[in-house]
Design an enzyme around this catalytic site. Structure first.
Site, PDB file in Angstrom:
ATOM      1  N   HIS A 258       7.020  19.154   6.061  1.00 38.46           N
ATOM      2  CA  HIS A 258       7.378  19.992   7.214  1.00 38.46           C
ATOM      3  C   HIS A 258       8.147  19.195   8.277  1.00 38.46           C
ATOM      4  CE1 HIS A 258       3.916  22.428   5.618  1.00 38.46           C
ATOM      5  NE2 HIS A 258       4.825  23.356   5.795  1.00 38.46           N
TER       6      HIS A 258
ATOM      7  N   ARG B 163      14.900  26.700  14.117  1.00 40.76           N
ATOM      8  CA  ARG B 163      14.704  26.047  15.425  1.00 40.76           C
ATOM      9  C   ARG B 163      15.945  25.263  15.834  1.00 40.76           C
ATOM     10  NH1 ARG B 163       8.464  23.885  15.411  1.00 40.76           N
ATOM     11  NH2 ARG B 163       7.578  25.766  14.526  1.00 40.76           N
TER      12      ARG B 163
ATOM     13  N   ASP C 248       1.635  32.680   7.484  1.00 44.32           N
ATOM     14  CA  ASP C 248       1.973  31.334   7.014  1.00 44.32           C
ATOM     15  C   ASP C 248       0.842  30.370   7.397  1.00 44.32           C
ATOM     16  OD1 ASP C 248       3.671  29.369   5.945  1.00 44.32           O
ATOM     17  OD2 ASP C 248       4.621  28.966   7.885  1.00 44.32           O
ATOM     18  N   HIS C 249       0.364  29.594   6.446  1.00 44.44           N
ATOM     19  CA  HIS C 249      -0.677  28.580   6.688  1.00 44.44           C
ATOM     20  C   HIS C 249      -1.940  29.124   7.369  1.00 44.44           C
ATOM     21  CE1 HIS C 249       1.694  25.143   5.366  1.00 44.44           C
ATOM     22  NE2 HIS C 249       2.725  25.700   5.963  1.00 44.44           N
TER      23      HIS C 249
ATOM     24  N   ASN D 296      10.464  28.217   2.013  1.00 45.34           N
ATOM     25  CA  ASN D 296      10.074  28.344   3.424  1.00 45.34           C
ATOM     26  C   ASN D 296      10.993  27.553   4.347  1.00 45.34           C
ATOM     27  OD1 ASN D 296       7.855  29.655   2.400  1.00 45.34           O
ATOM     28  ND2 ASN D 296       6.351  28.443   3.533  1.00 45.34           N
TER      29      ASN D 296
ATOM     30  N   LYS E  68      12.236  14.415   7.114  1.00 46.07           N
ATOM     31  CA  LYS E  68      11.620  14.522   5.789  1.00 46.07           C
ATOM     32  C   LYS E  68      11.760  13.254   4.956  1.00 46.07           C
ATOM     33  CE  LYS E  68      12.488  19.497   5.721  1.00 46.07           C
ATOM     34  NZ  LYS E  68      11.199  19.928   6.270  1.00 46.07           N
TER      35      LYS E  68
HETATM   36  P1  13P Z   1      10.425  23.396   7.422  1.00 44.49           P
HETATM   37  O1  13P Z   1       9.769  22.605   8.511  1.00 44.49           O
HETATM   38  O2  13P Z   1      11.097  22.487   6.440  1.00 44.49           O
HETATM   39  O3  13P Z   1      11.352  24.430   7.944  1.00 44.49           O
HETATM   40  O4  13P Z   1       9.270  24.164   6.610  1.00 44.49           O
HETATM   41  C1  13P Z   1       8.730  25.352   7.100  1.00 44.49           C
HETATM   42  C2  13P Z   1       7.516  25.783   6.352  1.00 44.49           C
HETATM   43  O5  13P Z   1       7.181  25.287   5.308  1.00 44.49           O
HETATM   44  C3  13P Z   1       6.731  26.866   6.939  1.00 44.49           C
HETATM   45  O6  13P Z   1       5.580  27.128   6.207  1.00 44.49           O
HETATM   46  O1  G3H Z   2       4.729  25.198   8.565  1.00 44.77           O
HETATM   47  C1  G3H Z   2       4.688  25.409   9.782  1.00 44.77           C
HETATM   48  C2  G3H Z   2       5.710  26.261  10.418  1.00 44.77           C
HETATM   49  O2  G3H Z   2       6.878  25.525  10.653  1.00 44.77           O
HETATM   50  C3  G3H Z   2       5.177  26.909  11.656  1.00 44.77           C
HETATM   51  O3  G3H Z   2       5.147  26.062  12.753  1.00 44.77           O
HETATM   52  O4  G3H Z   2       2.880  26.425  13.790  1.00 44.77           O
HETATM   53  O5  G3H Z   2       4.774  25.532  15.167  1.00 44.77           O
HETATM   54  O6  G3H Z   2       4.747  27.923  14.421  1.00 44.77           O
HETATM   55  P1  G3H Z   2       4.340  26.515  14.102  1.00 44.77           P
HETATM   56 ZN    ZN Z   3       4.636  25.385   5.394  1.00 45.62          ZN
END
Ligand code: 13P
Ligand code: G3H
Ligand code: ZN
Length: 315
Positions: free
Chosen positions: A180, A265, A82-83, A259, A184
């Site tokens: 995120h 959490r 992710d990212h 996502n 929001k």
């Molecule tokens: P949320 O913060 O809305 O749960 O989004 C998570 C997300 O996009 C992780 O890539």
């Molecule tokens: O988009 C981000 C995700 O919520 C991951 O968050 O980098 O704190 O693990 P994190």
């Molecule tokens: Zn994300």
């Protein structure tokens, strides 16, 4: 039963007007909670790992726990970065055996995002791995209040077509009003569904049939979980997420991956706070982490039924 890419999942999800849940994993309880819910509903799933999750748990531990979950349940699971911020982290995850990676070049200028995404797509495709990229910037809470500023970062539909054409990326994360975290919207929740439809129509017209779109920042921020956190000592004020009906609508459109991290959490923190407050004499982590895992199961089940519509997607 396998560690799979998202290709087949997305093809089926697009045709069936549903979405695959992409849940962020950081430890065993989260993996087991998500997987147990998916098993109950015969739902395919994407387990995704951020850079900080890799640092916290180590890629090898996460991968082995995901393999154990697949062996135990027989579910189709995609293991996704992710990212991913650069080529190196995408390469590291591909080399570890992840089946999908996201390169997030949304903060680069357009040409740089195209070039960097293409480089990762080439490396990934040569190894049978799929790539997600992002175009447009997800609005923050501040942007959402000022619609004009928010609009400036939304995904441009023509640019989306050009981006997919030039990079060969397998799915595209778009900015249509989600963000995120737990805060929001300050006012009314609003997503730009018209933009989402235009992106899809233009991709279809350009020959990208049933092209899968990804929605980041898609937690609903369950108010019961927030209230439980606050009742037992938390201070989470003004948290607000994406309404369930909006996510269901997105799932029935071209969005094939939703996502969610914040909702995990919140569910986990609410359960742990409650358990520790109600049994101050207890100090066995299996008690409060077991409660947290149970609440993750319930939360993910409600996502599958009410948000994703992915029940029986393993069929
Ligand atoms: P949320 O913060 O809305 O749960 O989004 C998570 C997300 O996009 C992780 O890539
Ligand atoms: O988009 C981000 C995700 O919520 C991951 O968050 O980098 O704190 O693990 P994190
Ligand atoms: Zn994300």
């Amino acid at each position: 039963m396998a560690l799979v890419t998202t290709k087949n999942m997305f093809e089926k999800a697009f045709k069936g007007n549903y979405s695959i849940g992409a849940f962020n994993i950081n430890n065993m309880e989260i993996i087991q909670g998500v997987i147990e819910a998916c098993k109950k509903h015969n739902s395919a799933v994407i387990l995704q790992v951020s850079k900080s999750a890799l640092k916290y748990a180590h890629p090898l531990y996460l991968k082995k726990m995901v393999e154990a979950a697949i062996e135990e349940t027989g579910l189709d699971v995609a293991l996704h970065l992710d990212h991913g911020a650069d080529f190196e982290i995408c390469k590291e995850c591909i080399d570890y055996g992840f089946t999908s990676v996201m390169f997030d070049g949304s903060h680069f200028d357009y040409e740089e995002n195209v070039a960097k995404t293409k480089e990762i797509v080439d490396y990934a495709h040569a190894r049978g791995v799929v790539v997600e990229a992002e175009l447009g910037k997800l609005a923050g809470v501040e942007d959402e209040v000022n619609v004009a500023a928010g609009n400036a970062t939304y995904t441009d539909p023509d640019q989306a077509v050009d981006f997919v054409k030039r990079t060969g990326v397998d799915s595209l994360a778009v900015a249509i009003g989600t963000s995120h975290g737990a805060y929001k919207f300050k006012g009314e929740a609003k997503l730009d569904f018209e933009r989402l439809q235009t992106i899809t129509d233009k991709l279809e017209a350009a020959g990208f049939h049933n092209y899968p779109i990804v929605l980041h920042g898609a937690s609903s921020v369950d108010q019961n979980a927030v209230a439980t956190c606050n009742e037992y000592g938390g201070q989470i004020k003004g948290a607000k997420g994406i309404p369930v009906e909006m996510l269901r609508k997105a799932s029935s459109m071209a969005v094939c991956k939703i996502n969610m991290d914040t909702d995990i959490r919140l569910a986990m923190t609410a359960a742990v706070r409650k358990a520790l407050a109600e049994k101050p004499e207890a100090f066995d982590p299996r008690g409060y982490l077991g409660d947290a895992r149970n609440d993750i199961v319930a939360m993910v089940e409600s996502k599958i039924i009410n948000v994703l519509g992915s029940t029986d997607s393993m069929k």
